[in-house]
Design a protein around this motif. Structure first.
Motif, PDB file in Angstrom:
ATOM      1  N   ALA A 272       0.830  -1.203   0.000  1.00  0.00           N
ATOM      2  CA  ALA A 272       0.000   0.000   0.000  1.00  0.00           C
ATOM      3  C   ALA A 272       0.868   1.259   0.000  1.00  0.00           C
ATOM      4  O   ALA A 272       1.879   1.333   0.718  1.00  0.00           O
ATOM      5  CB  ALA A 272      -0.927  -0.001   1.212  1.00  0.00           C
ATOM      6  N   ASN A 273       0.474   2.227  -0.846  1.00  0.00           N
ATOM      7  CA  ASN A 273       1.147   3.530  -0.941  1.00  0.00           C
ATOM      8  C   ASN A 273       2.641   3.389  -1.226  1.00  0.00           C
ATOM      9  O   ASN A 273       3.477   4.112  -0.676  1.00  0.00           O
ATOM     10  CB  ASN A 273       0.928   4.336   0.337  1.00  0.00           C
ATOM     11  CG  ASN A 273      -0.543   4.580   0.615  1.00  0.00           C
ATOM     12  OD1 ASN A 273      -1.298   4.971  -0.262  1.00  0.00           O
ATOM     13  ND2 ASN A 273      -0.958   4.322   1.856  1.00  0.00           N
ATOM     14  N   LEU A 274       2.957   2.472  -2.121  1.00  0.00           N
ATOM     15  CA  LEU A 274       4.346   2.192  -2.473  1.00  0.00           C
ATOM     16  C   LEU A 274       5.038   3.445  -3.006  1.00  0.00           C
ATOM     17  O   LEU A 274       4.589   4.065  -3.962  1.00  0.00           O
ATOM     18  CB  LEU A 274       4.382   1.085  -3.540  1.00  0.00           C
ATOM     19  CG  LEU A 274       5.764   0.629  -4.015  1.00  0.00           C
ATOM     20  CD1 LEU A 274       6.501  -0.070  -2.873  1.00  0.00           C
ATOM     21  CD2 LEU A 274       5.638  -0.323  -5.210  1.00  0.00           C
ATOM     22  N   GLY A 275       6.143   3.807  -2.390  1.00  0.00           N
ATOM     23  CA  GLY A 275       6.966   4.908  -2.857  1.00  0.00           C
ATOM     24  C   GLY A 275       6.476   6.296  -2.492  1.00  0.00           C
ATOM     25  O   GLY A 275       7.182   7.285  -2.743  1.00  0.00           O
ATOM     26  N   MET A 276       5.308   6.410  -1.897  1.00  0.00           N
ATOM     27  CA  MET A 276       4.759   7.740  -1.612  1.00  0.00           C
ATOM     28  C   MET A 276       5.552   8.482  -0.538  1.00  0.00           C
ATOM     29  O   MET A 276       5.589   9.712  -0.522  1.00  0.00           O
ATOM     30  CB  MET A 276       3.290   7.627  -1.191  1.00  0.00           C
ATOM     31  CG  MET A 276       2.361   7.185  -2.312  1.00  0.00           C
ATOM     32  SD  MET A 276       2.352   8.299  -3.749  1.00  0.00           S
ATOM     33  CE  MET A 276       3.311   7.342  -4.946  1.00  0.00           C
ATOM     34  N   ALA A 283       9.302  15.840  -4.448  1.00  0.00           N
ATOM     35  CA  ALA A 283       8.486  16.877  -5.093  1.00  0.00           C
ATOM     36  C   ALA A 283       8.912  18.264  -4.635  1.00  0.00           C
ATOM     37  O   ALA A 283       9.047  19.186  -5.454  1.00  0.00           O
ATOM     38  CB  ALA A 283       7.005  16.641  -4.781  1.00  0.00           C
ATOM     39  N   LEU A 284       9.124  18.438  -3.329  1.00  0.00           N
ATOM     40  CA  LEU A 284       9.553  19.750  -2.817  1.00  0.00           C
ATOM     41  C   LEU A 284      10.940  20.114  -3.341  1.00  0.00           C
ATOM     42  O   LEU A 284      11.204  21.275  -3.687  1.00  0.00           O
ATOM     43  CB  LEU A 284       9.552  19.737  -1.293  1.00  0.00           C
ATOM     44  CG  LEU A 284       8.199  19.559  -0.604  1.00  0.00           C
ATOM     45  CD1 LEU A 284       8.359  19.648   0.915  1.00  0.00           C
ATOM     46  CD2 LEU A 284       7.187  20.584  -1.085  1.00  0.00           C
ATOM     47  N   ALA A 285      11.833  19.125  -3.421  1.00  0.00           N
ATOM     48  CA  ALA A 285      13.172  19.388  -3.955  1.00  0.00           C
ATOM     49  C   ALA A 285      13.108  19.753  -5.436  1.00  0.00           C
ATOM     50  O   ALA A 285      13.861  20.625  -5.906  1.00  0.00           O
ATOM     51  CB  ALA A 285      14.063  18.163  -3.748  1.00  0.00           C
ATOM     52  N   THR A 314       5.157  21.204  -7.772  1.00  0.00           N
ATOM     53  CA  THR A 314       3.931  21.709  -7.156  1.00  0.00           C
ATOM     54  C   THR A 314       2.797  20.704  -7.264  1.00  0.00           C
ATOM     55  O   THR A 314       1.985  20.571  -6.336  1.00  0.00           O
ATOM     56  CB  THR A 314       3.519  23.035  -7.822  1.00  0.00           C
ATOM     57  OG1 THR A 314       4.616  23.957  -7.768  1.00  0.00           O
ATOM     58  CG2 THR A 314       2.323  23.655  -7.126  1.00  0.00           C
ATOM     59  N   LEU A 315       2.730  19.993  -8.370  1.00  0.00           N
ATOM     60  CA  LEU A 315       1.665  19.004  -8.568  1.00  0.00           C
ATOM     61  C   LEU A 315       1.868  17.752  -7.723  1.00  0.00           C
ATOM     62  O   LEU A 315       0.923  17.229  -7.123  1.00  0.00           O
ATOM     63  CB  LEU A 315       1.599  18.611 -10.044  1.00  0.00           C
ATOM     64  CG  LEU A 315       0.934  19.599 -11.002  1.00  0.00           C
ATOM     65  CD1 LEU A 315       1.242  19.249 -12.447  1.00  0.00           C
ATOM     66  CD2 LEU A 315      -0.568  19.610 -10.773  1.00  0.00           C
ATOM     67  N   LEU A 316       3.098  17.267  -7.670  1.00  0.00           N
ATOM     68  CA  LEU A 316       3.343  15.986  -7.014  1.00  0.00           C
ATOM     69  C   LEU A 316       3.298  16.077  -5.490  1.00  0.00           C
ATOM     70  O   LEU A 316       3.013  15.074  -4.820  1.00  0.00           O
ATOM     71  CB  LEU A 316       4.690  15.422  -7.458  1.00  0.00           C
ATOM     72  CG  LEU A 316       4.731  14.841  -8.878  1.00  0.00           C
ATOM     73  CD1 LEU A 316       6.133  14.374  -9.223  1.00  0.00           C
ATOM     74  CD2 LEU A 316       3.746  13.675  -9.004  1.00  0.00           C
ATOM     75  N   ALA A 317       3.554  17.250  -4.923  1.00  0.00           N
ATOM     76  CA  ALA A 317       3.550  17.374  -3.459  1.00  0.00           C
ATOM     77  C   ALA A 317       2.186  17.035  -2.856  1.00  0.00           C
ATOM     78  O   ALA A 317       2.104  16.187  -1.951  1.00  0.00           O
ATOM     79  CB  ALA A 317       4.002  18.777  -3.056  1.00  0.00           C
ATOM     80  N   GLU A 409       4.197  18.174   7.331  1.00  0.00           N
ATOM     81  CA  GLU A 409       4.027  18.313   5.883  1.00  0.00           C
ATOM     82  C   GLU A 409       3.486  19.689   5.517  1.00  0.00           C
ATOM     83  O   GLU A 409       3.898  20.290   4.517  1.00  0.00           O
ATOM     84  CB  GLU A 409       3.096  17.226   5.339  1.00  0.00           C
ATOM     85  CG  GLU A 409       3.662  15.826   5.346  1.00  0.00           C
ATOM     86  CD  GLU A 409       3.464  15.139   6.681  1.00  0.00           C
ATOM     87  OE1 GLU A 409       2.871  15.782   7.586  1.00  0.00           O
ATOM     88  OE2 GLU A 409       3.895  13.974   6.820  1.00  0.00           O
ATOM     89  N   MET A 410       2.563  20.197   6.333  1.00  0.00           N
ATOM     90  CA  MET A 410       2.003  21.515   6.068  1.00  0.00           C
ATOM     91  C   MET A 410       3.080  22.598   6.153  1.00  0.00           C
ATOM     92  O   MET A 410       3.155  23.492   5.296  1.00  0.00           O
ATOM     93  CB  MET A 410       0.884  21.816   7.069  1.00  0.00           C
ATOM     94  CG  MET A 410       0.234  23.178   6.876  1.00  0.00           C
ATOM     95  SD  MET A 410      -1.094  23.471   8.081  1.00  0.00           S
ATOM     96  CE  MET A 410      -1.643  25.106   7.575  1.00  0.00           C
ATOM     97  N   ALA A 411       3.925  22.500   7.160  1.00  0.00           N
ATOM     98  CA  ALA A 411       4.984  23.498   7.328  1.00  0.00           C
ATOM     99  C   ALA A 411       5.933  23.488   6.138  1.00  0.00           C
ATOM    100  O   ALA A 411       6.312  24.545   5.617  1.00  0.00           O
ATOM    101  CB  ALA A 411       5.744  23.235   8.629  1.00  0.00           C
ATOM    102  N   TRP A 412       6.321  22.295   5.718  1.00  0.00           N
ATOM    103  CA  TRP A 412       7.246  22.188   4.585  1.00  0.00           C
ATOM    104  C   TRP A 412       6.600  22.674   3.288  1.00  0.00           C
ATOM    105  O   TRP A 412       7.213  23.437   2.532  1.00  0.00           O
ATOM    106  CB  TRP A 412       7.721  20.741   4.427  1.00  0.00           C
ATOM    107  CG  TRP A 412       8.875  20.386   5.302  1.00  0.00           C
ATOM    108  CD1 TRP A 412       8.857  19.614   6.419  1.00  0.00           C
ATOM    109  CD2 TRP A 412      10.236  20.799   5.129  1.00  0.00           C
ATOM    110  NE1 TRP A 412      10.098  19.512   6.967  1.00  0.00           N
ATOM    111  CE2 TRP A 412      10.982  20.233   6.184  1.00  0.00           C
ATOM    112  CE3 TRP A 412      10.887  21.597   4.192  1.00  0.00           C
ATOM    113  CZ2 TRP A 412      12.340  20.436   6.327  1.00  0.00           C
ATOM    114  CZ3 TRP A 412      12.251  21.792   4.313  1.00  0.00           C
ATOM    115  CH2 TRP A 412      12.969  21.226   5.371  1.00  0.00           C
ATOM    116  N   LEU A 413       5.381  22.232   3.025  1.00  0.00           N
ATOM    117  CA  LEU A 413       4.736  22.599   1.768  1.00  0.00           C
ATOM    118  C   LEU A 413       4.468  24.096   1.692  1.00  0.00           C
ATOM    119  O   LEU A 413       4.736  24.743   0.665  1.00  0.00           O
ATOM    120  CB  LEU A 413       3.430  21.812   1.588  1.00  0.00           C
ATOM    121  CG  LEU A 413       2.676  22.077   0.287  1.00  0.00           C
ATOM    122  CD1 LEU A 413       3.551  21.773  -0.920  1.00  0.00           C
ATOM    123  CD2 LEU A 413       1.391  21.258   0.224  1.00  0.00           C
TER     124      LEU A 413
END
Length: 505
Positions: A272-276, A283-285, A314-317, A409-413
């Motif tokens: 489940a959720n492989l690689g996510m 994505a951020l990098a 921006t899309l993948l994050a 995640e919110m802080a980073w994004l």
């Protein structure tokens, strides 16, 4: 009515075949046929969008061979969204091309249409191997389009593009073989049923195959560190080709959505959720790398090419975070950024044609003709790309920020996206002020005059950022429904597991 699913494939296929036999026909006939083919493809995309809007799945089994053994096309909200996005982009790119960019290559329009066919197959297929075939079709056509115009300036980056994508295709084929060796199927719905049941040694093989697929899709999407080929390749391509290529990275993102929500989603058991977990920081990098590249760009086309990479991050994050709200926001931004980037590539070409030897380099030059018109187009595209109000890019980024729950995640994004948007604004402000307003005394020799056809194409595609604001309500309703449909994979699996799938029924 399910026969309509074949239209986005058959229309460009037949148009491309006719173009191959019309290589020595007068250019105005080839242009008329090409534009008519693109218009018909847009009509078929609109029909399929209306059909998909009821929330049901429609399938077409070629030769009445039942899944999982036969080739099937599957229409849902996501596929219809990608089809209409591509058709609108292709229409304006084709309109721009027949303004003169298609000269020098008798097979330009044929390659253009075959690439559209490959894109449409990728969006409609319900099978991993046919997704591989679709990638090959669109990539082979893109090789020829990238070289259009000739010269070493396009040959070297084109060679890098070809080599990297050949490696990607080989890895794709190997990973598909690994998955098939364990599951005995490549039908996506069938894989969604069988992957959760895998255990033992087969689990590691499928996991390795799934991670290799993510690398391949990441290469197609141009995520860090697989993105450095893109700016040079896209910036050296002719304007309508570069604008059409704005959708190429979105094919990789589409494949990630389709495969990793359906096959390796929440119900995939140990896979489940492989690689996510890896996808969010990457994505951020990628977003940060795109911003750095934009700040250091020496030409307008290179700046827009780095904007493609910014949009990928921006899309993948939000996609990596896995929320339904984040997916809906990403789909809204997907439409906005694809059309905006395409429009900016076309506007950059118009600017280059007006500046003599300076071309699109971000340097001072004598005042160009049509400066007011071109500066307004560039301003609209830049505002949408940077995410400023009141255009569609702003709404897309706000939706993405609102979709993230409180936490790390919110802080980073929020930090990366907001700082990145500010620095992107600086990059566009610098480019625009130098190119349009910091002029020097002198005379431009023989600037290419603007004609109505290419001006309409560039202006209309750029204006899609305004159209999206006007239609923001219906578009957001559609993306919300699409995200909900993608997060409920049971219906997709059920309809393709039904033994009585009939051709055209």
């Amino acid at each position: 009515m399910n026969h309509w699913l074949t239209a986005p494939v058959l229309i460009p296929l037949l148009g491309g075949i006719l173009q191959a036999f019309m290589g020595y026909a007068p250019i105005h006939l080839r242009r008329t046929l090409a534009l008519a083919t693109t218009v018909l493809m847009l009509v078929s995309a609109v029909v399929l969008l209306v059909m998909a809007n009821d929330g049901s799945y429609r399938i077409y089994a070629f030769g009445n061979w039942q899944p999982p053994f036969g080739i099937v096309l599957v229409l849902d909200r996501l596929a219809a969204l990608m089809l209409i996005m591509t058709a609108i982009l292709a229409l304006f790119c084709h309109l721009f091309a027949i303004g003169g960019a298609d000269e020098g290559n008798r097979q330009f329009h044929g390659l253009f249409l075959f690439q559209l066919m490959g894109l449409n197959i990728a969006f409609l297929t319900g099978d991993l191997f046919n997704l591989f075939v679709a990638f090959e079709v669109l990539l082979i056509a893109s090789y020829g389009l990238l070289m259009h115009g000739g010269g070493t300036v396009r040959t070297v980056p084109g060679l890098h593009y070809v080599v990297l994508n050949l490696i990607g295709s080989a890895v794709f084929l190997i990973s598909v073989g690994m998955i098939y060796s364990v599951t005995g199927t490549l039908n996506m719905a069938d894989l969604a049923v069988k992957v959760p049941q895998i255990s033992g040694e087969g689990l590691n093989i499928v996991k390795a195959g799934g991670m290799m697929l993510l690398v391949v899709f990441g290469l197609k999407a141009a995520i860090l560190p697989l993105c450095f080929w893109l700016p040079r390749a896209y910036s050296k391509a002719t304007a309508p080709v570069a604008a059409l290529f704005a959708v190429m990275t979105k094919v990789g993102i589409y494949a990630i959505l389709r495969v990793y929500l359906l096959i390796f989603g929440d119900d995939a058991g140990e896979l489940a959720n492989l690689g996510m977990d890896w996808l969010f920081p990457i994505a951020l990098a990628t977003l940060a790398m795109g911003v750095i590249g934009a700040l250091g760009s020496g030409t307008l086309k290179t700046l827009v090419a780095w904007q493609v990479i910014i949009s990928v991050g921006t899309l993948l994050a939000p996609i990596a975070l896995g929320s339904q709200a984040g997916l809906s926001a990403a789909l809204f931004y997907l439409l906005s950024t694809t059309w905006t980037v395409g429009g900016l590539f076309l506007v950059s070409e118009l600017v280059a044609n007006q500046r003599g030897s300076a071309k699109d380099r971000i340097v001072t030059a004598p005042k160009m003709q049509s400066r007011t018109f071109l500066s307004v187009l560039f301003l609209v595209g830049a505002v949408a790309a940077a995410g400023l109000p009141p255009l569609s890019g702003f709404f897309g980024k706000v939706l993405i920020l609102q979709s993230v729950e409180s936490g790390t995640e919110m802080a980073w994004l929020w930090s990366v996206l907001l700082i990145g948007s500010f620095l992107t604004l600086i990059a566009y402000s610098r480019a625009g002020s130098i190119v349009f307003w910091r002029t020097v005394d002198g005379h431009l020799e023989k600037p290419d005059p603007l004609n109505g056809r290419i001006s309409v194409a560039a202006g209309a595609l750029t204006a899609m950022a305004i159209v999206m604001v006007v239609l923001a309500g219906p578009i957001m309703n559609y993306t919300d429904a699409t995200a909900a449909q993608l997060h409920n994979s049971d219906a997709y699996i059920e309809i393709l597991q039904t033994p009585m799938v009939r051709e055209g029924s």
